[in-house]
Scaffold this active site. Structure first.
Site, PDB file in Angstrom:
ATOM      1  N   THR A 188       0.861  -1.189   0.000  1.00  0.00           N
ATOM      2  CA  THR A 188       0.000   0.000   0.000  1.00  0.00           C
ATOM      3  C   THR A 188       0.897   1.239   0.000  1.00  0.00           C
ATOM      4  OG1 THR A 188      -0.021   0.076   2.401  1.00  0.00           O
ATOM      5  CG2 THR A 188      -1.799  -1.166   1.347  1.00  0.00           C
ATOM      6  N   GLU A 333      -5.455  -4.131  -1.832  1.00  0.00           N
ATOM      7  CA  GLU A 333      -5.855  -5.364  -1.163  1.00  0.00           C
ATOM      8  C   GLU A 333      -6.836  -6.203  -1.979  1.00  0.00           C
ATOM      9  OE1 GLU A 333      -5.691  -2.349   0.069  1.00  0.00           O
ATOM     10  OE2 GLU A 333      -4.889  -2.303   2.114  1.00  0.00           O
ATOM     11  N   LYS A 440     -16.320  16.147   8.160  1.00  0.00           N
ATOM     12  CA  LYS A 440     -17.322  16.033   9.226  1.00  0.00           C
ATOM     13  C   LYS A 440     -17.585  17.430   9.747  1.00  0.00           C
ATOM     14  CE  LYS A 440     -15.790  11.429  10.269  1.00  0.00           C
ATOM     15  NZ  LYS A 440     -14.368  11.226   9.957  1.00  0.00           N
ATOM     16  N   TRP A 445     -21.982  14.817   7.387  1.00  0.00           N
ATOM     17  CA  TRP A 445     -20.872  14.496   6.502  1.00  0.00           C
ATOM     18  C   TRP A 445     -21.022  15.190   5.160  1.00  0.00           C
ATOM     19  CZ3 TRP A 445     -19.982   8.464   6.772  1.00  0.00           C
ATOM     20  CH2 TRP A 445     -19.516   8.135   8.055  1.00  0.00           C
TER      21      TRP A 445
HETATM   22  P1  ADP Z   1      -3.581   4.342  -2.124  1.00  0.00           P
HETATM   23  O1  ADP Z   1      -4.560   5.274  -2.793  1.00  0.00           O
HETATM   24  O2  ADP Z   1      -3.441   4.564  -0.669  1.00  0.00           O
HETATM   25  O3  ADP Z   1      -2.327   4.179  -2.883  1.00  0.00           O
HETATM   26  P2  ADP Z   1      -4.798   2.127  -3.358  1.00  0.00           P
HETATM   27  O4  ADP Z   1      -4.037   2.392  -4.560  1.00  0.00           O
HETATM   28  O5  ADP Z   1      -4.950   0.755  -2.850  1.00  0.00           O
HETATM   29  O6  ADP Z   1      -4.247   2.927  -2.165  1.00  0.00           O
HETATM   30  O7  ADP Z   1      -6.186   2.824  -3.577  1.00  0.00           O
HETATM   31  C1  ADP Z   1      -7.387   2.292  -3.151  1.00  0.00           C
HETATM   32  C2  ADP Z   1      -8.355   3.380  -2.866  1.00  0.00           C
HETATM   33  O8  ADP Z   1      -8.550   4.224  -4.006  1.00  0.00           O
HETATM   34  C3  ADP Z   1      -9.730   2.861  -2.554  1.00  0.00           C
HETATM   35  O9  ADP Z   1      -9.825   2.432  -1.215  1.00  0.00           O
HETATM   36  C4  ADP Z   1     -10.592   4.083  -2.839  1.00  0.00           C
HETATM   37  O10 ADP Z   1     -10.580   4.980  -1.755  1.00  0.00           O
HETATM   38  C5  ADP Z   1      -9.876   4.732  -3.989  1.00  0.00           C
HETATM   39  N1  ADP Z   1     -10.543   4.397  -5.253  1.00  0.00           N
HETATM   40  C6  ADP Z   1     -10.220   3.442  -6.133  1.00  0.00           C
HETATM   41  N2  ADP Z   1     -11.029   3.481  -7.202  1.00  0.00           N
HETATM   42  C7  ADP Z   1     -11.902   4.492  -6.984  1.00  0.00           C
HETATM   43  C8  ADP Z   1     -12.994   5.048  -7.716  1.00  0.00           C
HETATM   44  N3  ADP Z   1     -13.337   4.601  -8.904  1.00  0.00           N
HETATM   45  N4  ADP Z   1     -13.658   6.076  -7.160  1.00  0.00           N
HETATM   46  C9  ADP Z   1     -13.317   6.575  -5.962  1.00  0.00           C
HETATM   47  N5  ADP Z   1     -12.294   6.100  -5.233  1.00  0.00           N
HETATM   48  C10 ADP Z   1     -11.603   5.075  -5.733  1.00  0.00           C
END
Ligand code: ADP
Length: 540
Positions: A188, A333, A440, A445
């Site tokens: 991550t 994940e 918030k 929200w």
């Molecule tokens: P990080 O952004 O911390 O690098 P990830 O690459 O695993 O982690 O990103 C996952 C997160 O990206 C999801 O939990 C969600 O918040 C966001 N995400 C992914 N696809 C979308 C989408 N189509 N619309 C909104 N948020 C999204």
């Protein structure tokens, strides 16, 4: 008594993916942008042969099943060969995000215990800075020929990929093992604390890649040419490097050139039909296309995800350029795609706006993934499109525990995503916000995603971001950041008046800050943590 099925028990292994492509679509093309500039092209059959050479080379370096091989690399053909050679040999392909802080890179390379790290010449300075802190790495392999492999001061054990594989045989018998074996590892982004590793099994990747080929997901076939802009260094480029060979689709890899002009030219010259990327990349692409009055002559579908795709951008792709948008959701994940939005037949007679509003949501879970939303006590909320809570997922390619993690993150067998979502009666999921981004205010929200989408709909706005800022009375209030389109003037009053017509009064941001650019991270997402760090106290 239950009857045992009488089918063969063949493991779902990644080696079978590239060998299938070689055997069945042996002359389908892979086109790749070399890091030093030119385009390289070959076929799946040649790709498989070189993957076998690399597998022999890795064995020659003394690596064995279970060992980890890191990569710090762009989307290119050598990285693709490594995807198959490493995992196919029973080793773990650990893709590293080069935009992580060097300390975090050191952390993940050591945590994963990488024995060899493959890197693109672009990242030679990075390797120079971290190599001394990665004692387990015996060999650093530059994904290039000898002429394009730089000497790295202070790092002795650097090899050129082409020299490494040149003497090796194209014959290699892929080992057979349990399909639950770890194949690829991705960490991550670690915005809070150290990055955490998701170790994908062969089974998870193969099943996800097969699902990615489905008509309702990426819809891949030998008739398609797909260009994944989503990086191979993060979440397996949404498993497209596995799905395309399964489907026999031509694969176009853009290397380091991710600007609007380069992507557009590659799409046109290689007759790309399907692409996949994050909204910020697509904003840059559309910016270029708009500015030069261009059209897409072959691309008719694009998958987008990673962060919310504003409806205004969906409208531009669909109405102005005739490109169908598939909006998906996934996270480190979840191996790759967890949900994907597409229009059902009943949408045929809908207005464009109705279609775009649906596609601005993140869609239905693909077969193999189940979704639900729960309240703070863990109770499942109704699928009514308005009850919002934390999105929970489970399925064949959802992570059960972090690599070397002590405590399972699962709650009753479901993975808590940290995203706030709604699901409607038809199963369409909409991300309302990330738990850490939602604003918030006075016990209510505000969705930062909704505000950003509303702001981006203004014709003078190139990009927008909203954060919650500490407020003495309301706990938090929204603060809007706007990047204007080139040559556009837009005042704070104008954008706030525009928003006041589109969102509830109490949602209208308390202030607007105009920036030349938003901070964007390695996976193309706006880094709200940076904005919070700098501006989080402006209302106190
Ligand atoms: P990080 O952004 O911390 O690098 P990830 O690459 O695993 O982690 O990103 C996952 C997160 O990206 C999801 O939990 C969600 O918040 C966001 N995400 C992914 N696809 C979308 C989408 N189509 N619309 C909104 N948020 C999204």
């Amino acid at each position: 008594m239950l009857q045992p099925g009488l089918m063969m028990d063949r493991p779902l292994l990644l080696s079978s993916v590239i060998e299938h492509a070689a055997a069945q679509y042996g002359d389908a093309e892979v086109v790749s942008r070399e890091t030093h500039g030119p385009l390289f092209r070959y076929t799946y059959s040649e790709c498989a042969a070189r993957a076998r050479k690399l597998a022999n080379a890795l064995a020659g370096l003394g690596l064995q099943g279970g060992d980890a091989v890191g990569s710090i690399a762009w989307n290119n053909h050598r990285h693709l060969e490594a995807y198959y050679a490493v995992s196919g040999s029973g080793m773990v392909m650990h893709t590293c995000n080069p935009r992580l802080h060097p300390q975090q890179l050191i952390y993940i390379i050591n945590h994963a215990e990488d024995r060899v790290v493959l890197f693109d010449a672009t990242f030679a300075p990075l390797v120079k800075g971290i190599a001394a802190h990665c004692p387990n790495v015996r060999t650093w392999v530059c994904l290039a020929d000898a002429a394009n492999t730089p000497a790295i001061e202070g790092v002795a054990n650097v090899l050129a990929y082409e020299e490494l594989i040149a003497p090796c045989s194209e014959d290699f018998t892929w080992p057979e093992f349990d399909e639950h074996t770890g194949a690829a590892l991705c960490y991550t982004s670690g915005t809070t604390g150290n990055p955490k590793g998701a170790l994908y099994s062969h089974r998870a990747i193969v099943l996800n890649a097969m699902s990615g080929c489905l008509p309702g997901v990426l819809s891949l076939s030998p008739a398609e040419t797909i260009l994944p802009v989503v990086p191979m260094f993060h979440i397996n480029a949404w498993c497209i490097p596995y799905a395309a060979p399964i489907a026999g689709a031509k694969l176009v890899l853009p290397g380091p050139r991710l600007d609007g002009q380069s992507l557009y030219e590659l799409m046109e010259s290689e007759a790309v039909t399907v692409s996949a990327g994050v909204p910020t990349i697509w904003q840059a692409l559309l910016g270029h296309v708009e500015q030069h009055g261009l059209r897409f002559s072959t691309m008719y579908r694009t998958a987008v995800g990673g962060s919310a795709m504003p409806q205004a951008l969906i409208a531009k792709f669909m109405d102005t350029y005739g490109v169908e948008v598939r909006h998906g959701w996934g996270m480190t994940e979840t191996t790759a795609v967890g949900t994907m939005g597409t229009l059902m037949p009943k949408a045929k007679n809908w207005t464009s706006e109705q279609k775009q509003a649906l596609l601005a949501k993140q869609g239905k879970s693909t077969f193999g993934v189940e979704i639900k939303v729960v309240d703070e006590q863990g109770n499942t909320l109704p699928r009514d499109g308005t009850s919002q809570g934390e999105l929970m997922v489970r399925g064949h390619w959802i992570m059960a525990s972090y690599y070397k993690g002590e405590r399972s993150p699962l709650v009753d067998g479901w993975f808590p995503t940290g995203d706030i979502a709604t699901i409607d009666a038809e199963g369409v999921m909409q991300i309302r916000d990330r738990t850490k981004d939602v604003i918030k205010t006075g016990g209510e929200w505000i969705s930062s995603i909704d505000l950003e989408s509303a702001a981006v709909a203004h014709p003078a706005v190139a990009m927008a971001a909203v954060i919650g800022v500490k407020h003495p009375k309301w706990d938090e209030r929204p603060l809007l950041f706007v990047v204007r389109k080139p040559g556009q003037t837009l005042s704070k009053e104008e954008i706030l008046a525009f928003l006041a017509e589109r969102v509830a009064k109490w949602w209208v941001p308390d202030d607007v800050i105009f920036l030349d650019a938003l901070p964007v991270g390695g996976t193309g997402k706006v880094q709200k943590s940076d904005l919070r760090k700098q501006y989080g106290g402006v209302f106190s």
